[in-house]
Design an enzyme around this catalytic site. Structure first.
Site, PDB file in Angstrom:
ATOM      1  N   GLN A 203       0.863  -1.236  -0.067  1.00 43.43           N
ATOM      2  CA  GLN A 203      -0.047   0.159   0.008  1.00 43.43           C
ATOM      3  C   GLN A 203       0.938   1.284   0.028  1.00 43.43           C
ATOM      4  O   GLN A 203       0.537   2.367  -0.571  1.00 43.43           O
ATOM      5  CB  GLN A 203      -0.840   0.148   1.285  1.00 43.43           C
ATOM      6  CG  GLN A 203      -2.167  -0.943   0.931  1.00 43.43           C
ATOM      7  CD  GLN A 203      -1.829  -2.276   2.084  1.00 43.43           C
ATOM      8  OE1 GLN A 203      -0.534  -2.607   1.818  1.00 43.43           O
ATOM      9  NE2 GLN A 203      -2.759  -3.044   2.671  1.00 43.43           N
ATOM     10  N   ASP A 244      -6.481   1.175  12.472  1.00 37.72           N
ATOM     11  CA  ASP A 244      -7.635   0.464  12.164  1.00 37.72           C
ATOM     12  C   ASP A 244      -8.598   0.282  13.385  1.00 37.72           C
ATOM     13  O   ASP A 244      -9.800   0.049  13.262  1.00 37.72           O
ATOM     14  CB  ASP A 244      -7.406  -0.941  11.673  1.00 37.72           C
ATOM     15  CG  ASP A 244      -6.790  -0.731  10.188  1.00 37.72           C
ATOM     16  OD1 ASP A 244      -5.484  -0.226  10.040  1.00 37.72           O
ATOM     17  OD2 ASP A 244      -7.346  -0.503   9.082  1.00 37.72           O
TER      18      ASP A 244
HETATM   19  C1  LIG Z   1      -7.188   5.922   7.266  1.00 39.02           C
HETATM   20  S1  LIG Z   1      -7.174   3.855   7.768  1.00 39.02           S
HETATM   21  C2  LIG Z   1      -5.782   3.399   6.954  1.00 39.02           C
HETATM   22  C3  LIG Z   1      -5.267   2.074   7.532  1.00 39.02           C
HETATM   23  O1  LIG Z   1      -5.974   1.105   6.961  1.00 39.02           O
HETATM   24  C4  LIG Z   1      -4.994   0.246   6.277  1.00 39.02           C
HETATM   25  O2  LIG Z   1      -5.240  -1.096   6.115  1.00 39.02           O
HETATM   26  P1  LIG Z   1      -5.725  -1.732   4.822  1.00 39.02           P
HETATM   27  O3  LIG Z   1      -4.861  -1.327   3.639  1.00 39.02           O
HETATM   28  O4  LIG Z   1      -5.553  -3.416   5.221  1.00 39.02           O
HETATM   29  O5  LIG Z   1      -7.108  -1.656   4.769  1.00 39.02           O
HETATM   30  C5  LIG Z   1      -3.636   0.347   6.931  1.00 39.02           C
HETATM   31  O6  LIG Z   1      -3.668  -0.083   8.358  1.00 39.02           O
HETATM   32  C6  LIG Z   1      -3.815   2.077   7.111  1.00 39.02           C
HETATM   33  O7  LIG Z   1      -3.144   2.544   8.256  1.00 39.02           O
END
Ligand SMILES: CSC[C@H]1O[C@H](OP(=O)(O)O)[C@H](O)[C@@H]1O
EC number: 5.3.1.23
Length: 357
Positions: A203, A244
């Protein structure tokens, strides 16, 4: 003037088409494609496969999803409609377990349904749409407020490190951890950002580096194992991450690898800031030990990004999608109601009183 990247809408409703419109985050940065999803199973799939991702964006998608699922109901009474709503809610709630926003948004939608119990089925459906739009609109304001509070902790020219993506596409707009970077950009802060690639789903490389480069922010992509050297070399003066689920004592669940970054920041005496809307704070969760950590498929580690497997056939893997950063490693938790400092059990409770859940 707000940077055009900071206001990308990754999740929105097209009510005329009875569809949820999503920016497909699995094909970024190579393609910018939008999905038009009408069926609950496709919305569930989009959440599970991170086509929509990031705690706030997941909550907003679930709110629109449960509205669309209920809109399709042929119920003629409140009781029948409630049954159909609950089926849709329970189904969407089964998509991912860690980000509390998914459950917070679904529970808030159910609360609105109960409030409208004496109305007609048509009026209730309209109220559900209204509540989902409110959840999205509120998140925009919340993220902007988090950005302003977080910016007050930073100085022009600072080097920042991020992990995963807590950017505009993970929220209604602006992001959480990236919000101060966007707000700072239009105020001449000139940050330099080091973005961890964030294995296994990348990500950071695919989304944060893309967002910030598109926004004209000075961003440098690094492998996760390079966070220590950029801190040691004095390139980083603060770490900004999203989250999260934040427990009542301030333990914070975030993308896997975050707790390691926090330990490094502690070692190098660099402030570590968690940016958290109150929709992500779970005061019913006493400590990080109570947070359910999602386990994901082996292929995300072994084959997803490679033309052939990068590991021996059949090797065991362990793929937790999140880890919990101990509250003692966190300098401050930045919320839309202000900045929480240790002891977080007191400061989070105090700041939560300023917000309606
Ligand atoms: C603004 S919340 C973003 C938070 O969510 C991500 O998890 P995922 O990509 O698995 O949905 C990640 O923990 C980010 O920090």
């Amino acid at each position: 003037m707000t940077n055009p990247v900071a206001v990308i809408q990754s999740v929105r409703l097209d009510d005329e088409k009875d569809a949820l419109i999503l920016l497909d985050q699995t094909v970024l940065p190579n393609r910018k494609e939008y999905l038009e999803l009408k069926e609950l199973k496709d919305i569930w799939d989009a959440i599970y496969h991170l086509k929509v991702r990031g705690a706030p964006a997941i909550g907003i998608a679930a709110a629109y999803g449960v509205y669309l699922g209920t809109k399709q109901s042929v119920a003629s009474t409140y009781e029948e409609l409630l049954e159909d709503f609950k089926k849709a809610k329970e189904y969407l709630a089964s998509s991912r377990p860690t980000a509390v926003n998914l459950f917070w948004a679904l529970n808030r939608m159910e609360g609105r349904l109960h409030q409208e119990a004496d109305k007609s089925v048509t009026e209730i459906k309209t109220a559900l749409k209204e509540e989902a739009e409110l959840i999205r609109a509120e998140d925009e304001k919340v993220c902007e407020a988090i950005g302003e509070y977080a910016l007050s902790l930073l100085k022009p020219g600072m080097g920042l490190l991020t992990h995963c993506n807590a950017g505009t596409i993970a929220t209604a707009k602006y992001g959480t951890a990236l919000a101060p970077i966007y707000l700072g950009q239009v105020q001449g802060y000139d940050f330099t950002v080091f973005a961890d690639e964030t294995r296994p789903l990348l990500q950071g490389a695919r989304l944060t580096a893309w967002e910030l480069k598109e926004a004209g922010v000075d961003v440098t992509l690094i492998c996760d194992n390079m966070a220590s050297i950029v801190m040691k070399e004095g390139k980083v003066q603060a770490v900004l991450v999203g989250c999260d689920r934040v427990a009542a004592n301030g333990d914070a669940a975030n993308k896997i690898g975050t707790s390691g970054v926090a330990i490094l920041a502690k070692h190098y005496n660099i402030p570590f800031y968690v940016c958290a809307p109150f929709s992500t704070v779970d005061l019913d969760c006493h400590t990080g030990a109570d947070i359910h950590i999602e386990l994901r498929p082996s292929e995300e580690i072994t084959t997803k990004w490679y033309s052939e497997s990068m590991a021996p056939e059949g090797v065991k893997t362990y793929n937790p999608a999140f880890d919990v950063t101990d509250h003692e490693l966190i300098t401050a938790i930045v919320t839309e109601n202000g900045i929480a400092y240790p002891p977080f059990s007191d400061s989070l409770a105090r700041l939560s009183k300023a917000t309606k859940k």
